[in-house]
Design a protein around this motif. Sequence first.
Motif, PDB file in Angstrom:
ATOM      1  N   LEU A 125       0.741  -1.223  -0.065  1.00  0.00           N
ATOM      2  CA  LEU A 125      -0.124  -0.183   0.188  1.00  0.00           C
ATOM      3  C   LEU A 125       1.068   1.202   0.052  1.00  0.00           C
ATOM      4  O   LEU A 125       1.859   1.437   0.861  1.00  0.00           O
ATOM      5  N   HIS A 130      -2.555  -0.079  -4.114  1.00  0.00           N
ATOM      6  CA  HIS A 130      -2.672  -1.174  -3.116  1.00  0.00           C
ATOM      7  C   HIS A 130      -2.745  -2.606  -3.967  1.00  0.00           C
ATOM      8  O   HIS A 130      -3.980  -3.155  -3.946  1.00  0.00           O
ATOM      9  N   ASN A 160      -9.423   6.136  -4.889  1.00  0.00           N
ATOM     10  CA  ASN A 160      -8.235   6.306  -4.084  1.00  0.00           C
ATOM     11  C   ASN A 160      -7.091   5.161  -4.398  1.00  0.00           C
ATOM     12  O   ASN A 160      -7.415   4.603  -5.726  1.00  0.00           O
ATOM     13  N   ASN A 161      -6.206   4.728  -3.604  1.00  0.00           N
ATOM     14  CA  ASN A 161      -5.444   3.859  -3.894  1.00  0.00           C
ATOM     15  C   ASN A 161      -5.891   2.601  -4.291  1.00  0.00           C
ATOM     16  O   ASN A 161      -5.448   1.807  -5.149  1.00  0.00           O
ATOM     17  N   VAL A 162      -6.894   2.034  -3.789  1.00  0.00           N
ATOM     18  CA  VAL A 162      -7.582   0.799  -3.904  1.00  0.00           C
ATOM     19  C   VAL A 162      -8.284   0.714  -5.118  1.00  0.00           C
ATOM     20  O   VAL A 162      -7.928  -0.125  -6.000  1.00  0.00           O
ATOM     21  N   ASP A 222     -14.735   1.415  -0.085  1.00  0.00           N
ATOM     22  CA  ASP A 222     -13.615   1.665   1.149  1.00  0.00           C
ATOM     23  C   ASP A 222     -13.682   3.016   1.784  1.00  0.00           C
ATOM     24  O   ASP A 222     -14.704   3.774   1.289  1.00  0.00           O
ATOM     25  N   VAL A 223     -13.051   3.277   2.374  1.00  0.00           N
ATOM     26  CA  VAL A 223     -13.052   4.563   3.444  1.00  0.00           C
ATOM     27  C   VAL A 223     -13.111   5.756   2.873  1.00  0.00           C
ATOM     28  O   VAL A 223     -12.630   5.753   1.469  1.00  0.00           O
ATOM     29  N   SER A 226      -8.560   8.255   3.642  1.00  0.00           N
ATOM     30  CA  SER A 226      -7.707   7.139   3.750  1.00  0.00           C
ATOM     31  C   SER A 226      -6.521   7.443   4.833  1.00  0.00           C
ATOM     32  O   SER A 226      -6.504   8.904   5.253  1.00  0.00           O
ATOM     33  N   MET A 227      -5.626   6.654   4.891  1.00  0.00           N
ATOM     34  CA  MET A 227      -4.579   6.991   5.833  1.00  0.00           C
ATOM     35  C   MET A 227      -3.722   8.271   5.397  1.00  0.00           C
ATOM     36  O   MET A 227      -3.260   8.219   4.291  1.00  0.00           O
ATOM     37  N   CYS A 262     -12.242  -3.758   1.578  1.00  0.00           N
ATOM     38  CA  CYS A 262     -10.999  -4.178   2.004  1.00  0.00           C
ATOM     39  C   CYS A 262     -10.740  -3.931   3.373  1.00  0.00           C
ATOM     40  O   CYS A 262      -9.710  -4.887   3.927  1.00  0.00           O
ATOM     41  N   LEU A 263     -11.468  -3.223   4.145  1.00  0.00           N
ATOM     42  CA  LEU A 263     -11.309  -3.129   5.681  1.00  0.00           C
ATOM     43  C   LEU A 263     -10.040  -2.396   5.792  1.00  0.00           C
ATOM     44  O   LEU A 263      -9.050  -2.456   5.167  1.00  0.00           O
ATOM     45  N   PRO A 264      -9.874  -1.633   6.944  1.00  0.00           N
ATOM     46  CA  PRO A 264     -11.030  -1.250   7.894  1.00  0.00           C
ATOM     47  C   PRO A 264     -12.183  -0.526   7.401  1.00  0.00           C
ATOM     48  O   PRO A 264     -11.994   0.462   6.456  1.00  0.00           O
TER      49      PRO A 264
HETATM   50  N1  NVA Z   1      -7.986   3.521   1.083  1.00  0.00           N
HETATM   51  C1  NVA Z   1      -7.425   2.974   2.265  1.00  0.00           C
HETATM   52  C2  NVA Z   1      -7.151   1.406   2.439  1.00  0.00           C
HETATM   53  C3  NVA Z   1      -6.883   0.613   3.668  1.00  0.00           C
HETATM   54  C4  NVA Z   1      -6.382  -0.699   3.495  1.00  0.00           C
HETATM   55  C5  NVA Z   1      -6.206   3.634   2.926  1.00  0.00           C
HETATM   56  O1  NVA Z   1      -5.194   4.044   2.203  1.00  0.00           O
HETATM   57  O2  NVA Z   1      -6.179   4.164   4.181  1.00  0.00           O
END
Ligand code: NVA
Length: 306
Positions: A125, A130, A160-162, A222-223, A226-227, A262-264
Amino acid sequence: MKKDITTLWDLNKQEIDHLLNSSISLKNDHKQGADKHPLVGKSVGLVFDKPSTRTRVSFEAAMIQLGGVPMYINVGDTQLIRNEPVSDTARVLSRYLDGLVVRTYSQQLLEDMAQWADIPVINALTDLYHPCQILSDIMTVVEQKGGYKGVRIAWIGDGNNVAHSWINAAAILGLDLVLACPSGHQPNRQIMQKALDKGIGKIQLAKTPQEAAKGADVLYTDVWASMGQETESALRKTAFEGFAVDEKLVALAAPKAIVMHCLPAHRGEEISHEVMEGPQSVVWDQAENKLHMHKAVLEALLKTWR
Ligand code: NVA
Ligand code: CP
């Protein structure tokens, strides 16, 4: 020649199909208590600069089940934090270890690490991608739907990344992918364009979550933050209003549609509690399959493809 997985573009269709078959047979072996140990004597460093539950623990367990040794390396405990160059770090770690699994912010940093390391570097990631998540997610789609060909996948939420790794996978495997994202949160244009130019997939942007969900076989979310985007959380909640995967949206999908995340997860934001815990949710299988796919990836990169 060593092989890295910095993005899914490092793999072709044949290689992804190999990983899918291999992960499914590794899962069967494991369920029957018949694990093989092809990585005895090998060790992998997990260089992580962001939190992780699933990716970290599944890669560690994967390495142990394959007979090898995982080593968790918190970036904050290394000299990287005191500005030792990535080029130096990568060359030094290559003298100790057989592979690196890296979770960090910058995709460029990860690619620099892959360039300088003599050992395989696996993206666990970054802000942009990811890839291993999508490999295990496609394994789940194959288990649930009997294959990935002709399966309509609807991405609802942040570009996003996912989402970017789904776009890459769609272009490499020829997936049918439709994405509904609020304005200002669409996928990266260059990533989309590359996929459309090079790929064989049917990749579309929908105007509304309803349009994307209609007749879909897979609803994926997904959230919203993201982080690394925590300070934008409040603003994003407003921007993403109407993009929750709830029972009304699921009702628009194909009758046997599955719901993936994908969680969380943040229940009550991008996914309702009812859907997350409902009969169409496959999120726990998805989480489990990260273990089996990571075993397939480690075996391929550290042994079969070396
Ligand atoms: N898009 C989320 C995925 C977490 C697995 C993130 O980057 O936080
Ligand atoms: N899906 C996923 O990557 O989860 P973690 O952040 O817990 O690793």
